[in-house]
Design a protein around this motif. Structure first.
Motif, PDB file in Angstrom:
ATOM      1  N   LEU A 185       0.824  -1.209   0.000  1.00  0.00           N
ATOM      2  CA  LEU A 185       0.000   0.000   0.000  1.00  0.00           C
ATOM      3  C   LEU A 185       0.854   1.254   0.000  1.00  0.00           C
ATOM      4  O   LEU A 185       0.609   2.185  -0.783  1.00  0.00           O
ATOM      5  N   VAL A 186       1.854   1.285   0.865  1.00  0.00           N
ATOM      6  CA  VAL A 186       2.698   2.486   0.949  1.00  0.00           C
ATOM      7  C   VAL A 186       3.434   2.719  -0.364  1.00  0.00           C
ATOM      8  O   VAL A 186       3.416   3.821  -0.936  1.00  0.00           O
ATOM      9  N   LEU A 187       4.076   1.677  -0.874  1.00  0.00           N
ATOM     10  CA  LEU A 187       4.858   1.815  -2.106  1.00  0.00           C
ATOM     11  C   LEU A 187       3.948   2.035  -3.315  1.00  0.00           C
ATOM     12  O   LEU A 187       4.209   2.897  -4.169  1.00  0.00           O
ATOM     13  N   GLY A 188       2.860   1.264  -3.398  1.00  0.00           N
ATOM     14  CA  GLY A 188       1.962   1.388  -4.538  1.00  0.00           C
ATOM     15  C   GLY A 188       1.246   2.724  -4.584  1.00  0.00           C
ATOM     16  O   GLY A 188       1.092   3.318  -5.664  1.00  0.00           O
ATOM     17  N   MET A 189       0.801   3.212  -3.422  1.00  0.00           N
ATOM     18  CA  MET A 189       0.127   4.509  -3.393  1.00  0.00           C
ATOM     19  C   MET A 189       1.071   5.633  -3.782  1.00  0.00           C
ATOM     20  O   MET A 189       0.690   6.546  -4.528  1.00  0.00           O
ATOM     21  N   ALA A 190       2.305   5.572  -3.312  1.00  0.00           N
ATOM     22  CA  ALA A 190       3.271   6.625  -3.639  1.00  0.00           C
ATOM     23  C   ALA A 190       3.574   6.651  -5.138  1.00  0.00           C
ATOM     24  O   ALA A 190       3.507   7.707  -5.787  1.00  0.00           O
ATOM     25  N   ILE A 191       3.902   5.500  -5.707  1.00  0.00           N
ATOM     26  CA  ILE A 191       4.259   5.445  -7.128  1.00  0.00           C
ATOM     27  C   ILE A 191       3.046   5.723  -8.008  1.00  0.00           C
ATOM     28  O   ILE A 191       3.124   6.481  -8.990  1.00  0.00           O
ATOM     29  N   GLY A 192       1.901   5.134  -7.680  1.00  0.00           N
ATOM     30  CA  GLY A 192       0.695   5.367  -8.469  1.00  0.00           C
ATOM     31  C   GLY A 192       0.233   6.808  -8.425  1.00  0.00           C
ATOM     32  O   GLY A 192      -0.206   7.362  -9.448  1.00  0.00           O
ATOM     33  N   ALA A 193       0.326   7.449  -7.250  1.00  0.00           N
ATOM     34  CA  ALA A 193      -0.092   8.844  -7.132  1.00  0.00           C
ATOM     35  C   ALA A 193       0.819   9.760  -7.945  1.00  0.00           C
ATOM     36  O   ALA A 193       0.348  10.686  -8.621  1.00  0.00           O
ATOM     37  N   LEU A 194       2.125   9.532  -7.893  1.00  0.00           N
ATOM     38  CA  LEU A 194       3.060  10.349  -8.675  1.00  0.00           C
ATOM     39  C   LEU A 194       2.806  10.192 -10.173  1.00  0.00           C
ATOM     40  O   LEU A 194       2.779  11.175 -10.923  1.00  0.00           O
TER      41      LEU A 194
END
Length: 377
Positions: A185-194
């Motif tokens: 969640l942390v990694l996916g949300m960060a990369i997906g949001a960017l």
């Protein structure tokens, strides 16, 4: 009247109707209850285990591969030298408690005292085999040394209590699922949001990274990460499984972000001069709560299956830790014998029920967050 009804609806707490629709979905509710039961067992840990030794690893060679329902009497002898420290409650919960006695499995009713400092007994033998000759040892007791123990699910190839190891395995499976989902969640949300918010070359670069990771089979990626870290064990499994599951989250977040970045409230935030990180974290990501919760439940189930597969291959949790995948492997090695059937079936059933529960809960959450497919009570 219409105004009063609107006021009552507005007074409902956030998520009220989602909870109501979820409670009407009986399969999802059953899955949630089973997950809650497993979570309670995992949290209580060694406090509720029949065998509270570290990793439930207190085994007896004479009792190996015994069927469920076996009751055995033990002769408890003082530990030679200094007795193990009892430890405090927290230490027992986290690591278990070393056996306070040396135990010998004896035949029922065979114990008797001989004078003040001698006892005689017959060692336990499997039903249907010839009784062992009597043994005599020097020992004196201030209390009754006989203790009965029932192995409700039998014993494994090392004579350990299967029920204790099966219950303790919930801690590893749920722990790996929780950490893996948290990392994803942390990694996916960060990369997906960017990728979704900025678009352009940033989106192309990060989308290419997602595509490359997506094309690699999950089990192969976990094996590569485990080999790169040059280590095995519980924490390596946590990290390795978590680093293979972030792409699903990133793709969902990116898609949602692309559709929301041109919304009116986002434009208003830009006009007001809100920082980009605050606009993403406080106003965009909360609008994706429903899809992310549903995805987290499916990733939880996938993480449990992936960890079980790794442990079965010998690349995940290492002995003597009671991983369900490792227990399936130990039972698989005994297939063809009477014990191999239940030693494989029991942990396999536990994995299937827990994964099924997360899938049922995920389906229920999907319906609850989508009123068009909500279950009518």
């Amino acid at each position: 009247m219409a105004g009063a009804a609107l006021t009552a609806a507005q007074a409902r707490p956030p998520g009220y109707y989602v909870r109501q629709r979820l409670l009407q979905n009986k399969p999802a509710l059953a899955g949630l209850l089973f997950i809650a039961l497993c979570t309670l067992i995992a949290l209580l840990g060694y406090w509720v285990l029949p065998d509270s030794s570290p990793n439930a690893n207190h085994g007896f060679v004479a009792l190996q591969k015994q069927p469920p329902g076996l009751t055995v009497q033990f002769l408890r002898l003082p530990v030679a030298g200094s007795a193990p420290a009892a430890g405090n409650i927290f230490t027992t919960w986290l690591h278990g408690r070393e056996p306070q006695f040396e135990e010998i499995a004896i035949a029922p009713g065979s114990y008797r005292t001989l004078g003040a400092d001698s006892v005689e007994y017959r060692p336990w033998t499997a039903p249907g085999t010839a009784p062992a000759p009597p043994q005599r040892i020097k020992a004196s007791f201030t209390h009754s040394p006989i203790h009965s123990f029932t192995h409700w699910l039998g014993t494994d190839k090392a004579g350990r209590d299967t029920l204790s190891r099966l219950l303790l395995g919930t801690r590893i499976s749920l722990g790996i699922g929780f950490v893996a989902v948290l990392i994803s969640l942390v990694l996916g949300m960060a990369i997906g949001a960017l990728a979704g918010y900025f678009g352009g070359w940033v989106d192309s670069l990060l989308l290419g990274l997602m595509t490359v990771v997506w094309s690699i089979p999950g089990i192969m990626l976990v094996i590569a990460i485990s080999l790169a870290l040059d280590s095995k064990g519980v924490w390596v499994s946590f990290v390795a499984v978590g680093l293979t599951m972030w792409v699903d989250v990133a793709r969902v977040v990116r898609g949602q972000m692309l559709s929301l970045r041109s919304a009116t409230f986002v434009e208003a935030g830009r006009v007001l001069g809100l920082p980009t990180h605050r606009l993403i974290a406080r106003h965009l990501l909360p609008n994706m709560r429903g899809p992310l919760i549903v995805l987290a439940t499916s990733n939880f189930a996938a993480a449990i299956l992936l960890e079980a597969g790794l442990s079965f291959l010998g690349l995940g949790v290492q002995p003597p830790a009671p991983s369900w995948g490792l227990m399936v492997k130990e039972g698989y090695d005994l297939l063809g014998t009477e014990a191999g059937l239940w030693l494989t079936l029991l942990p396999g059933t536990a994995i299937s029920l827990l994964v099924l529960s997360f899938n049922l809960l995920g389906n229920g959450l999907r319906d609850a967050y989508d009123p068009k497919t909500a279950v009518n009570g």
